[in-house]
Scaffold this motif. Sequence first.
Motif, PDB file in Angstrom:
ATOM      1  N   UNK A  39       0.794  -1.225   0.000  1.00 58.01           N
ATOM      2  CA  UNK A  39       0.000   0.000   0.000  1.00 58.01           C
ATOM      3  C   UNK A  39       0.831   1.281   0.000  1.00 58.01           C
ATOM      4  N   UNK A  40       2.108   1.215   0.458  1.00 62.85           N
ATOM      5  CA  UNK A  40       2.895   2.440   0.613  1.00 62.85           C
ATOM      6  C   UNK A  40       4.257   2.435  -0.071  1.00 62.85           C
ATOM      7  N   UNK A  41       4.995   1.339  -0.020  1.00 66.77           N
ATOM      8  CA  UNK A  41       6.414   1.385  -0.328  1.00 66.77           C
ATOM      9  C   UNK A  41       6.835   0.902  -1.709  1.00 66.77           C
ATOM     10  N   UNK A  42       6.046   0.056  -2.337  1.00 70.11           N
ATOM     11  CA  UNK A  42       6.473  -0.528  -3.607  1.00 70.11           C
ATOM     12  C   UNK A  42       5.552  -0.148  -4.752  1.00 70.11           C
ATOM     13  N   UNK A  43       6.178   0.247  -5.865  1.00 74.74           N
ATOM     14  CA  UNK A  43       5.425   0.395  -7.111  1.00 74.74           C
ATOM     15  C   UNK A  43       5.105  -0.993  -7.648  1.00 74.74           C
ATOM     16  N   UNK A  44       6.081  -1.889  -7.550  1.00 69.41           N
ATOM     17  CA  UNK A  44       5.895  -3.282  -7.941  1.00 69.41           C
ATOM     18  C   UNK A  44       7.003  -4.115  -7.324  1.00 69.41           C
ATOM     19  N   UNK A  45       6.765  -5.420  -7.286  1.00 66.12           N
ATOM     20  CA  UNK A  45       7.788  -6.337  -6.786  1.00 66.12           C
ATOM     21  C   UNK A  45       7.551  -7.728  -7.350  1.00 66.12           C
ATOM     22  N   UNK A  46       8.593  -8.543  -7.250  1.00 62.50           N
ATOM     23  CA  UNK A  46       8.520  -9.948  -7.631  1.00 62.50           C
ATOM     24  C   UNK A  46       9.181 -10.759  -6.530  1.00 62.50           C
ATOM     25  N   UNK A  47       8.605 -11.900  -6.222  1.00 62.54           N
ATOM     26  CA  UNK A  47       9.140 -12.794  -5.203  1.00 62.54           C
ATOM     27  C   UNK A  47       9.316 -14.170  -5.832  1.00 62.54           C
ATOM     28  N   UNK A  48      10.508 -14.711  -5.694  1.00 65.69           N
ATOM     29  CA  UNK A  48      10.807 -16.023  -6.266  1.00 65.69           C
ATOM     30  C   UNK A  48      11.447 -16.892  -5.194  1.00 65.69           C
ATOM     31  N   UNK A  49      11.033 -18.140  -5.129  1.00 68.72           N
ATOM     32  CA  UNK A  49      11.606 -19.101  -4.186  1.00 68.72           C
ATOM     33  C   UNK A  49      12.325 -20.165  -5.008  1.00 68.72           C
ATOM     34  N   UNK A  50      13.592 -20.387  -4.676  1.00 71.68           N
ATOM     35  CA  UNK A  50      14.436 -21.300  -5.448  1.00 71.68           C
ATOM     36  C   UNK A  50      15.131 -22.289  -4.518  1.00 71.68           C
ATOM     37  N   UNK A  51      15.334 -23.488  -5.000  1.00 71.44           N
ATOM     38  CA  UNK A  51      16.130 -24.465  -4.276  1.00 71.44           C
ATOM     39  C   UNK A  51      17.578 -24.346  -4.751  1.00 71.44           C
TER      40      UNK A  51
END
Length: 108
Positions: A87-99
């Motif tokens: 709501x406040x800090x990011x215009x956009x983001x991506x989250x990836x989980x990798x082994x």
Amino acid sequence: MSRIVKTPQPPYYAVIFASQRTEGDNGYGKMADKMVELAAKQPGFLGLESARNHELGITVSYWRSLDAIKSWKENSAHQVAQERGKTEWYENFALRVCKVERQHFFEM
């Protein structure tokens, strides 16, 4: 973070968080510091590396297991930070989980 994390022998997991910020701090710096402190106390946390320039930030956190990542995601203080991020800090983001299956380090 100003150093490369020494992680244990694989396998373990990496959570890669890439983001573009909104203008202004709006409490972001203080919350980010608090989240690093809190994450470091979580079972299964192995370390964190982070870099940001004026356009893009990338944080990679390392975890022993998928269960440890899930517990961190469900941490109540972290959930507050996640909501403020949206709501406040990011215009956009991506989250990836990798082994992580393999690693190599070099030091002079």
